[in-house]
Scaffold this active site. Structure first.
Site, PDB file in Angstrom:
ATOM      1  N   MET A  61       0.837  -1.201   0.000  1.00 56.16           N
ATOM      2  CA  MET A  61       0.000   0.000   0.000  1.00 56.16           C
ATOM      3  C   MET A  61       0.871   1.250   0.000  1.00 56.16           C
ATOM      4  O   MET A  61       1.259   1.760   1.053  1.00 56.16           O
ATOM      5  CB  MET A  61      -0.930  -0.017   1.216  1.00 56.16           C
ATOM      6  CG  MET A  61      -1.768  -1.283   1.327  1.00 56.16           C
ATOM      7  SD  MET A  61      -2.878  -1.500  -0.081  1.00 56.16           S
ATOM      8  CE  MET A  61      -4.021  -0.158   0.205  1.00 56.16           C
ATOM      9  N   ASP A  63      45.139 -34.312 -44.271  1.00 57.65           N
ATOM     10  CA  ASP A  63      44.941 -33.065 -45.015  1.00 57.65           C
ATOM     11  C   ASP A  63      44.193 -33.370 -46.324  1.00 57.65           C
ATOM     12  O   ASP A  63      44.527 -34.329 -47.028  1.00 57.65           O
ATOM     13  CB  ASP A  63      46.290 -32.412 -45.326  1.00 57.65           C
ATOM     14  CG  ASP A  63      46.131 -31.012 -45.891  1.00 57.65           C
ATOM     15  OD1 ASP A  63      46.118 -30.058 -45.086  1.00 57.65           O
ATOM     16  OD2 ASP A  63      46.006 -30.887 -47.131  1.00 57.65           O
ATOM     17  N   ILE A  64      43.177 -32.575 -46.625  1.00 57.43           N
ATOM     18  CA  ILE A  64      42.396 -32.775 -47.845  1.00 57.43           C
ATOM     19  C   ILE A  64      43.225 -32.309 -49.042  1.00 57.43           C
ATOM     20  O   ILE A  64      43.739 -31.185 -49.064  1.00 57.43           O
ATOM     21  CB  ILE A  64      41.067 -32.001 -47.784  1.00 57.43           C
ATOM     22  CG1 ILE A  64      40.240 -32.457 -46.574  1.00 57.43           C
ATOM     23  CG2 ILE A  64      40.265 -32.198 -49.080  1.00 57.43           C
ATOM     24  CD1 ILE A  64      38.962 -31.665 -46.366  1.00 57.43           C
ATOM     25  N   ASP A  81      33.002 -25.791 -47.547  1.00 57.94           N
ATOM     26  CA  ASP A  81      32.460 -26.100 -46.213  1.00 57.94           C
ATOM     27  C   ASP A  81      31.732 -27.440 -46.220  1.00 57.94           C
ATOM     28  O   ASP A  81      31.827 -28.226 -45.265  1.00 57.94           O
ATOM     29  CB  ASP A  81      31.502 -24.995 -45.759  1.00 57.94           C
ATOM     30  CG  ASP A  81      32.236 -23.704 -45.391  1.00 57.94           C
ATOM     31  OD1 ASP A  81      33.480 -23.747 -45.272  1.00 57.94           O
ATOM     32  OD2 ASP A  81      31.560 -22.679 -45.218  1.00 57.94           O
ATOM     33  N   GLU A  89      41.924 -27.126 -43.815  1.00 57.06           N
ATOM     34  CA  GLU A  89      41.511 -28.457 -44.271  1.00 57.06           C
ATOM     35  C   GLU A  89      42.314 -29.556 -43.588  1.00 57.06           C
ATOM     36  O   GLU A  89      42.411 -30.679 -44.082  1.00 57.06           O
ATOM     37  CB  GLU A  89      41.678 -28.561 -45.794  1.00 57.06           C
ATOM     38  CG  GLU A  89      43.114 -28.532 -46.300  1.00 57.06           C
ATOM     39  CD  GLU A  89      43.633 -27.122 -46.567  1.00 57.06           C
ATOM     40  OE1 GLU A  89      44.526 -26.986 -47.414  1.00 57.06           O
ATOM     41  OE2 GLU A  89      43.138 -26.171 -45.933  1.00 57.06           O
TER      42      GLU A  89
END
Length: 456
Positions: A55, A331-332, A348, A374
């Protein structure tokens, strides 16, 4: 336990009385004489709890509470309404406004201190999770929780009582969401086991139980990590005030005095469930933050940071046990050509596909990581040279055996070059990785799509 308490009342004598009581118990006290002042101080000073008069002229306690709970800077601060109103309708209105509890004037010291300590303890337990989540949100890693969605999730209430049912709980179903179900249990040990299994979302504990000490059940629930933050709602008769105070000291989240109003019970249940869901969200986001710190987001493999920490531990364990450890560097081949010809989206896609093939080719005990670009590293504990070559050749076949299908339907032949090294006495992680990398370079020089040993 100490805490910083904000006392809000438009009558200064009331403020001084509460302030004196709290300071005598070594609480730090801040004061405000209006709702507007309370909102400003709460946002700036971040108290541990707000004792709020209902109040007040201008902005009354209900609206002040609503604004505190709607403000992202203050929504987490527990609010206790302190009022001369003792009607259940007023308590329900306060709970719907976001209040955590009510204290009726004249305030009993024992109830005041128990409630302040209980809510403060809970806030301190969750503050660290909240701070970590907010840091993640500021960095854009995590999103803020939509608290309104927590009401939509299914929940189970476990009522532990000697009685066959709690009439107010059953009657309160009309005020609760339809997806909340109630289960009764008169065996406290079975209730504890159910909690450990994560079955109930909230526990109602009847403090009038005679078949088992209900306070001991509260203590047992709070003693274990997996149940420490479980919402506990106690039910007690009005002549069991000391039981309630003791229950709050043991970690009970909230309580109701009999006779129970079904609407008030429903409001308190909803408050506890929303709080529990929010804690679960904070914990989940914390786990997500940890995961993002050690995972490569593109491939789902572990990242270089995790390789450094976990790989070093595996090397150290291998030295201590005398068991062999092998390393593969993968490694790619011609990856730059793929990016230049088909674009980075295609690159990706290939990285993700190769990572998936790596994962299915190595064992569960092996540590596969993307070290950058990669290139990938695989640490294989308890693996002699011959087994390392078998795994390396399996990886080679998994990558080159099937063409990679791009999103546009094109297919590409992809191969990898692999270098193998074995842990020698005195080697550090960096040493064994370097030898594997040198072997990988010779694979590249010798025509790619092959496995080369460090000793070659």
């Amino acid at each position: 336990m100490t805490a910083r308490v904000l006392v809000v009342d438009d009558l200064e004598p009331n403020v001084k009385l509460l302030e004196a009581k709290l300071r005598a118990e070594y609480f730090e006290v801040m004061t405000a004489l209006s709702g507007e002042e309370a909102i400003r101080i709460a946002a700036e000073q971040q108290p541990d709890i707000v004792l709020l008069d209902v109040m007040m002229p201008g902005l009354d306690g209900f609206e002040t509470c609503e604004r505190l709970k709607a403000n992202e800077k203050t929504w987490h601060i527990p609010v206790v309404m302190v009022t001369a109103l003792d009607q259940q309708a007023d308590r329900v209105a306060g709970l719907k406004a976001g209040a955590d509890d009510f204290l009726t004037k004249p305030v009993q010291d024992i109830a005041l201190f128990a409630r302040v300590k209980s809510l403060t303890r809970f806030k301190q337990m969750t503050d660290e999770l909240r701070h970590r989540h907010e840091a993640g949100a500021r960095m854009g890693v995590l999103s803020q929780a939509d608290l309104s969605k927590f009401d939509e999730q299914h929940a189970t209430i476990l009522a532990v009582t000697d009685c066959e049912s709690i009439p107010a709980l059953d009657q309160g179903s009309e005020h609760l969401p339809k997806h909340i179900s109630v289960v009764y249990e008169n065996d406290a040990r079975m209730a504890l086991e159910a909690l450990r299994r994560g079955e109930p979302d909230l526990v109602l504990i009847d403090l009038s139980m005679e078949s088992y000490d209900p306070l001991r059940l509260c203590s047992a629930i709070r003693a274990f990590d997996m149940t420490r933050l479980a919402p506990l709602l106690a039910i007690a008769s009005r002549d069991e005030t000391r039981h309630v105070v003791r229950a709050l000291e043991l970690g009970v989240s909230d309580y109701l005095m009999t006779p129970i109003d079904s609407e008030e019970l429903a409001a308190r249940v909803r408050t506890q469930l929303r709080r529990m869901r929010h804690i679960e969200h904070l914990r989940s986001s914390f786990d997500q933050t940890l995961e993002m710190a050690i995972m490569d987001q593109l491939t789902g493999l572990y990242n270089r940071r995790f390789l450094g920490a976990q790989g070093s531990r595996l090397v150290e364990e291998a030295h201590k046990s005398g068991e062999p450890l092998a390393c593969l560097m993968v490694d790619i081949d011609h990856f730059k050509m793929v990016n230049d010809t088909y674009g980075h989206d295609a690159g990706d896609h290939i990285l993700k596909e190769i990572a998936a093939r790596l994962t299915t080719s190595v064992r569960g005990s092996d540590l596969a990581c993307r070290t950058g670009g990669e290139e990938f590293a695989i640490i294989m504990p308890r693996t002699p040279r011959e087994s390392a070559h078998e795994i390396a050749n399996r990886v080679l076949r998994a990558v080159s055996g099937d063409k990679v299908k791009l999103d546009d339907g094109q297919t590409l032949d992809v191969t990898v070059s692999i270098g193998v090294s074995i842990l020698h006495e005195g080697d550090k992680l960096a040493t064994v990785l370097k030898r594997a990398d040198e072997a990988l370079y010779r694979s590249k020089q010798n025509g790619r799509n092959q496995v080369t040993d460090e000793a070659a």
